[in-house]
Design an enzyme around this catalytic site. Structure first.
Site, short mmCIF file in Angstrom:
data_model
loop_
_atom_site.label_atom_id
_atom_site.label_comp_id
_atom_site.label_asym_id
_atom_site.label_seq_id
_atom_site.Cartn_x
_atom_site.Cartn_y
_atom_site.Cartn_z
N GLU A 37 0.77 -0.88 -0.05
CA GLU A 37 0.18 0.32 0.04
C GLU A 37 0.62 1.24 0.08
OE1 GLU A 37 -2.79 -0.49 3.40
OE2 GLU A 37 -4.11 -1.83 2.67
N HIS A 75 -7.88 1.55 1.20
CA HIS A 75 -7.69 1.39 2.75
C HIS A 75 -8.95 2.66 3.71
CE1 HIS A 75 -5.42 -0.58 5.86
NE2 HIS A 75 -6.19 -0.61 6.08
#
Length: 313
Positions: A261, A279
Protein backbone atom coordinates in the site's frame (compact mmCIF):
# COMPACT_ATOMS: atom_id res chain seq x y z
CA UNK A 1 5.55 16.19 39.60
CA UNK A 2 7.38 15.20 36.43
CA UNK A 3 5.04 15.02 33.46
CA UNK A 4 5.10 12.09 31.07
CA UNK A 5 6.31 12.88 27.56
CA UNK A 6 4.14 11.55 24.73
CA UNK A 7 4.96 11.60 21.02
CA UNK A 8 2.26 11.62 18.34
CA UNK A 9 3.45 10.73 14.83
CA UNK A 10 0.17 10.39 12.91
CA UNK A 11 -2.03 12.96 14.65
CA UNK A 12 -4.92 12.85 17.12
CA UNK A 13 -7.94 15.13 17.28
CA UNK A 14 -8.08 18.15 19.57
CA UNK A 15 -10.28 16.47 22.19
CA UNK A 16 -7.88 13.57 22.57
CA UNK A 17 -4.85 15.83 22.73
CA UNK A 18 -6.57 17.79 25.50
CA UNK A 19 -7.08 14.57 27.45
CA UNK A 20 -3.38 13.77 27.11
CA UNK A 21 -2.18 17.29 27.95
CA UNK A 22 -3.93 17.17 31.32
CA UNK A 23 -1.34 14.63 32.45
CA UNK A 24 1.52 14.83 29.98
CA UNK A 25 3.71 16.91 27.74
CA UNK A 26 2.62 16.13 24.19
CA UNK A 27 4.58 16.65 20.98
CA UNK A 28 2.57 16.35 17.78
CA UNK A 29 5.03 15.39 15.03
CA UNK A 30 2.52 14.30 12.40
CA UNK A 31 4.23 13.07 9.24
CA UNK A 32 7.60 12.57 10.92
CA UNK A 33 10.17 10.62 8.89
CA UNK A 34 11.56 7.26 9.99
CA UNK A 35 15.02 8.77 10.51
CA UNK A 36 13.72 11.62 12.62
CA UNK A 37 11.63 9.23 14.72
CA UNK A 38 14.73 7.15 15.40
CA UNK A 39 16.60 10.26 16.52
CA UNK A 40 14.01 11.68 18.92
CA UNK A 41 12.32 8.57 20.38
CA UNK A 42 14.76 8.28 23.35
CA UNK A 43 13.12 11.36 24.93
CA UNK A 44 9.60 9.89 25.23
CA UNK A 45 7.65 7.74 27.68
CA UNK A 46 4.86 6.96 25.21
CA UNK A 47 4.37 6.80 21.45
CA UNK A 48 0.96 6.97 19.74
CA UNK A 49 0.68 6.01 16.08
CA UNK A 50 -1.94 5.17 13.48
CA UNK A 51 -1.21 2.96 10.47
CA UNK A 52 1.43 5.08 8.71
CA UNK A 53 4.27 4.95 11.22
CA UNK A 54 6.37 1.79 11.30
CA UNK A 55 7.49 1.07 14.86
CA UNK A 56 10.42 -1.16 14.01
CA UNK A 57 12.83 -3.05 16.23
CA UNK A 58 15.37 -0.29 15.59
CA UNK A 59 12.98 2.35 16.90
CA UNK A 60 12.15 0.25 19.95
CA UNK A 61 15.83 -0.48 20.64
CA UNK A 62 16.51 3.27 20.64
CA UNK A 63 13.54 4.09 22.90
CA UNK A 64 15.32 4.00 26.25
CA UNK A 65 12.43 5.66 28.18
CA UNK A 66 9.50 4.17 26.29
CA UNK A 67 6.86 2.46 28.46
CA UNK A 68 3.90 2.17 26.10
CA UNK A 69 3.06 2.24 22.38
CA UNK A 70 -0.54 3.08 21.47
CA UNK A 71 -2.15 2.27 18.12
CA UNK A 72 -5.13 4.54 17.39
CA UNK A 73 -7.04 1.82 15.60
CA UNK A 74 -7.22 -1.96 15.46
CA UNK A 75 -4.34 -3.52 13.51
CA UNK A 76 -0.89 -3.57 15.10
CA UNK A 77 1.04 -5.13 12.22
CA UNK A 78 3.04 -1.88 11.90
CA UNK A 79 4.48 -2.45 15.39
CA UNK A 80 7.23 -5.00 16.13
CA UNK A 81 5.49 -6.77 19.01
CA UNK A 82 8.38 -9.12 19.70
CA UNK A 83 10.80 -6.20 20.09
CA UNK A 84 8.33 -4.44 22.39
CA UNK A 85 8.02 -7.57 24.50
CA UNK A 86 11.80 -7.92 24.79
CA UNK A 87 12.05 -4.38 26.14
CA UNK A 88 9.05 -4.71 28.46
CA UNK A 89 7.08 -2.09 26.53
CA UNK A 90 3.30 -2.35 26.68
CA UNK A 91 1.36 -2.17 23.40
CA UNK A 92 -2.30 -1.10 23.43
CA UNK A 93 -4.84 -0.42 20.69
CA UNK A 94 -8.43 0.76 20.23
CA UNK A 95 -10.18 -2.31 18.82
CA UNK A 96 -13.82 -1.28 19.24
CA UNK A 97 -13.57 2.20 17.77
CA UNK A 98 -13.73 1.36 14.06
CA UNK A 99 -15.93 -1.75 13.99
CA UNK A 100 -19.07 -0.04 12.70
CA UNK A 101 -17.18 2.02 10.12
CA UNK A 102 -15.45 -1.03 8.63
CA UNK A 103 -18.66 -3.06 8.70
CA UNK A 104 -20.59 -0.31 6.90
CA UNK A 105 -17.91 -0.01 4.21
CA UNK A 106 -17.90 -3.78 3.80
CA UNK A 107 -21.62 -3.79 3.26
CA UNK A 108 -21.39 -0.88 0.86
CA UNK A 109 -18.86 -2.89 -1.15
CA UNK A 110 -21.17 -5.92 -1.11
CA UNK A 111 -23.98 -3.85 -2.58
CA UNK A 112 -21.66 -2.24 -5.10
CA UNK A 113 -20.50 -5.68 -6.28
CA UNK A 114 -24.00 -7.08 -6.50
CA UNK A 115 -25.34 -4.20 -8.59
CA UNK A 116 -22.16 -3.01 -10.38
CA UNK A 117 -22.69 0.49 -9.02
CA UNK A 118 -19.20 1.87 -9.83
CA UNK A 119 -19.46 0.71 -13.45
CA UNK A 120 -22.93 2.23 -13.79
CA UNK A 121 -21.75 5.56 -12.40
CA UNK A 122 -18.63 5.63 -14.58
CA UNK A 123 -20.66 4.90 -17.71
CA UNK A 124 -23.17 7.64 -16.94
CA UNK A 125 -20.36 10.16 -16.52
CA UNK A 126 -19.14 9.17 -19.99
CA UNK A 127 -22.62 9.74 -21.44
CA UNK A 128 -23.34 6.00 -21.79
CA UNK A 129 -26.64 4.29 -20.94
CA UNK A 130 -25.79 0.67 -20.06
CA UNK A 131 -29.14 -0.32 -18.62
CA UNK A 132 -29.41 -3.66 -20.46
CA UNK A 133 -25.83 -4.66 -19.61
CA UNK A 134 -26.10 -3.96 -15.91
CA UNK A 135 -28.10 -6.90 -14.66
CA UNK A 136 -27.03 -7.47 -11.08
CA UNK A 137 -27.97 -9.99 -8.42
CA UNK A 138 -29.99 -9.58 -5.24
CA UNK A 139 -28.55 -10.09 -1.78
CA UNK A 140 -31.87 -11.41 -0.49
CA UNK A 141 -31.76 -15.19 -0.19
CA UNK A 142 -28.04 -15.43 -0.92
CA UNK A 143 -25.50 -16.95 1.44
CA UNK A 144 -22.81 -14.74 2.93
CA UNK A 145 -19.78 -16.54 4.30
CA UNK A 146 -17.89 -14.51 6.90
CA UNK A 147 -14.36 -15.63 7.70
CA UNK A 148 -13.44 -14.14 11.07
CA UNK A 149 -16.48 -13.52 13.24
CA UNK A 150 -15.15 -11.04 15.78
CA UNK A 151 -16.49 -7.52 16.34
CA UNK A 152 -16.43 -6.46 12.67
CA UNK A 153 -17.52 -9.78 11.22
CA UNK A 154 -20.46 -9.85 13.62
CA UNK A 155 -21.51 -6.32 12.61
CA UNK A 156 -21.39 -7.33 8.94
CA UNK A 157 -23.49 -10.39 9.75
CA UNK A 158 -26.17 -8.24 11.40
CA UNK A 159 -26.48 -6.07 8.31
CA UNK A 160 -26.55 -9.07 6.00
CA UNK A 161 -29.35 -10.68 7.99
CA UNK A 162 -31.35 -7.45 7.71
CA UNK A 163 -31.05 -7.79 3.91
CA UNK A 164 -32.43 -11.33 4.01
CA UNK A 165 -29.09 -13.10 3.56
CA UNK A 166 -28.22 -16.45 5.11
CA UNK A 167 -25.12 -15.83 7.22
CA UNK A 168 -22.58 -18.57 7.86
CA UNK A 169 -19.28 -18.02 9.64
CA UNK A 170 -15.92 -19.65 10.22
CA UNK A 171 -13.64 -18.60 13.04
CA UNK A 172 -11.21 -21.08 14.62
CA UNK A 173 -10.93 -18.90 17.75
CA UNK A 174 -14.64 -18.67 18.55
CA UNK A 175 -16.73 -21.63 19.79
CA UNK A 176 -19.65 -22.69 17.62
CA UNK A 177 -22.20 -21.77 20.30
CA UNK A 178 -20.79 -18.25 20.45
CA UNK A 179 -20.94 -17.93 16.65
CA UNK A 180 -24.62 -18.90 16.86
CA UNK A 181 -25.19 -16.38 19.66
CA UNK A 182 -23.67 -13.70 17.42
CA UNK A 183 -26.20 -14.47 14.69
CA UNK A 184 -24.56 -16.85 12.22
CA UNK A 185 -24.54 -20.56 11.50
CA UNK A 186 -21.08 -22.02 12.12
CA UNK A 187 -19.45 -23.76 9.17
CA UNK A 188 -16.15 -25.40 8.39
CA UNK A 189 -13.88 -23.48 6.07
CA UNK A 190 -14.41 -25.97 3.26
CA UNK A 191 -18.20 -25.80 3.62
CA UNK A 192 -18.10 -22.02 3.72
CA UNK A 193 -16.17 -21.97 0.44
CA UNK A 194 -18.61 -24.41 -1.14
CA UNK A 195 -21.86 -22.77 0.01
CA UNK A 196 -21.18 -19.02 -0.12
CA UNK A 197 -22.43 -16.71 -2.85
CA UNK A 198 -20.52 -13.87 -1.21
CA UNK A 199 -17.48 -14.11 1.07
CA UNK A 200 -16.31 -11.35 3.41
CA UNK A 201 -12.92 -11.52 5.13
CA UNK A 202 -12.38 -10.21 8.67
CA UNK A 203 -9.26 -11.80 10.11
CA UNK A 204 -5.86 -10.32 11.00
CA UNK A 205 -2.80 -10.81 8.82
CA UNK A 206 -0.66 -13.53 10.41
CA UNK A 207 1.73 -16.23 9.27
CA UNK A 208 -1.29 -18.54 9.00
CA UNK A 209 -3.57 -16.14 7.11
CA UNK A 210 -1.06 -14.69 4.62
CA UNK A 211 -2.18 -15.74 1.10
CA UNK A 212 -4.92 -17.84 2.73
CA UNK A 213 -7.28 -16.96 -0.12
CA UNK A 214 -5.22 -18.37 -2.96
CA UNK A 215 -5.50 -20.89 -5.77
CA UNK A 216 -6.45 -23.80 -3.53
CA UNK A 217 -9.14 -21.79 -1.74
CA UNK A 218 -10.60 -20.48 -5.01
CA UNK A 219 -10.77 -24.03 -6.36
CA UNK A 220 -13.13 -25.00 -3.53
CA UNK A 221 -15.43 -21.99 -3.93
CA UNK A 222 -18.75 -21.85 -5.73
CA UNK A 223 -18.53 -20.70 -9.35
CA UNK A 224 -19.42 -17.00 -9.60
CA UNK A 225 -18.60 -16.17 -5.98
CA UNK A 226 -18.06 -12.52 -5.05
CA UNK A 227 -15.41 -11.59 -2.48
CA UNK A 228 -14.94 -8.55 -0.24
CA UNK A 229 -11.82 -7.80 1.80
CA UNK A 230 -11.65 -4.79 4.11
CA UNK A 231 -9.41 -6.56 6.63
CA UNK A 232 -5.71 -6.65 5.78
CA UNK A 233 -3.76 -6.77 2.56
CA UNK A 234 -1.87 -10.03 2.09
CA UNK A 235 -4.75 -12.31 3.10
CA UNK A 236 -5.72 -12.61 -0.57
CA UNK A 237 -3.11 -13.79 -3.06
CA UNK A 238 -3.76 -11.05 -5.60
CA UNK A 239 -2.22 -12.89 -8.57
CA UNK A 240 -4.42 -15.90 -7.83
CA UNK A 241 -7.42 -13.60 -7.55
CA UNK A 242 -6.73 -12.16 -11.01
CA UNK A 243 -6.56 -15.71 -12.42
CA UNK A 244 -9.86 -16.59 -10.74
CA UNK A 245 -11.50 -13.44 -12.09
CA UNK A 246 -10.24 -14.10 -15.61
CA UNK A 247 -11.49 -17.70 -15.53
CA UNK A 248 -14.91 -16.63 -14.26
CA UNK A 249 -14.55 -18.59 -11.04
CA UNK A 250 -14.87 -15.30 -9.17
CA UNK A 251 -17.54 -12.97 -10.54
CA UNK A 252 -16.20 -9.92 -8.77
CA UNK A 253 -14.09 -8.68 -5.89
CA UNK A 254 -14.04 -5.53 -3.77
CA UNK A 255 -10.75 -4.70 -2.08
CA UNK A 256 -10.06 -1.96 0.45
CA UNK A 257 -6.64 -3.38 1.37
CA UNK A 258 -3.65 -4.59 -0.63
CA UNK A 259 -0.43 -6.56 -0.19
CA UNK A 260 1.53 -3.37 -0.84
CA UNK A 261 0.00 0.00 0.00
CA UNK A 262 -0.38 2.12 -1.98
CA UNK A 263 -0.45 -0.64 -4.60
CA UNK A 264 -0.17 1.42 -7.78
CA UNK A 265 -2.00 0.31 -10.90
CA UNK A 266 -1.61 -3.44 -10.44
CA UNK A 267 -3.51 -6.10 -12.36
CA UNK A 268 -5.87 -6.52 -9.41
CA UNK A 269 -6.54 -2.80 -8.99
CA UNK A 270 -7.11 -2.23 -12.71
CA UNK A 271 -9.21 -5.36 -13.32
CA UNK A 272 -12.67 -4.46 -14.65
CA UNK A 273 -14.38 -6.76 -12.14
CA UNK A 274 -12.56 -5.37 -9.11
CA UNK A 275 -13.81 -2.46 -7.02
CA UNK A 276 -10.80 -0.88 -5.34
CA UNK A 277 -10.77 1.66 -2.50
CA UNK A 278 -7.71 3.11 -0.72
CA UNK A 279 -7.91 1.46 2.74
CA UNK A 280 -10.75 3.69 3.93
CA UNK A 281 -12.51 1.19 6.20
CA UNK A 282 -11.88 3.19 9.36
CA UNK A 283 -12.01 6.59 7.69
CA UNK A 284 -15.14 8.09 9.17
CA UNK A 285 -15.23 11.15 11.40
CA UNK A 286 -16.94 9.17 14.14
CA UNK A 287 -14.52 6.22 14.06
CA UNK A 288 -11.44 8.42 14.05
CA UNK A 289 -12.76 10.43 16.99
CA UNK A 290 -13.54 7.27 18.98
CA UNK A 291 -10.12 5.79 18.21
CA UNK A 292 -8.37 8.96 19.32
CA UNK A 293 -10.21 9.24 22.63
CA UNK A 294 -9.91 5.51 23.37
CA UNK A 295 -6.16 5.39 22.75
CA UNK A 296 -5.51 8.59 24.70
CA UNK A 297 -7.25 7.15 27.75
CA UNK A 298 -5.59 3.75 27.37
CA UNK A 299 -2.08 5.15 27.02
CA UNK A 300 -2.52 7.30 30.13
CA UNK A 301 -3.78 4.26 32.03
CA UNK A 302 -0.68 2.32 30.96
CA UNK A 303 1.64 5.13 32.06
CA UNK A 304 -0.07 5.28 35.46
CA UNK A 305 0.07 1.53 35.95
CA UNK A 306 -3.72 1.19 35.92
CA UNK A 307 -5.72 -1.76 34.57
CA UNK A 308 -5.98 -1.88 30.79
CA UNK A 309 -8.91 -2.71 28.52
CA UNK A 310 -6.99 -3.40 25.33
CA UNK A 311 -3.49 -4.65 26.02
CA UNK A 312 -2.06 -6.32 22.93
CA UNK A 313 1.42 -7.11 24.31
Amino acid sequence: MTLFKILLTDGLDATSQSILRESAEVDDKSGISADELLNIIPAYDALIVRGRTRVTASVIDAASRLKVIGRAGVGVDNIDLEAAKRHGITVVNAPTSTSVAVAELTFGLLLALAREIPRADSAMKQGKWLKKELEGVELNGKTLGVIGFGRIGMEVGKRAAAFGMNVIAYDPLIPEEEIKRRGADPASLQDLYAWSDFISLHMPLTVDTRDMIGRQAFAHMKDGVRIVCAARGGIIDESALVEALNSGKVAGAALDVFSVEPPGLTEAVSHPRVIATPHIGAQTAEAQSRASVDIAQEVLSALRGESLRWKVA
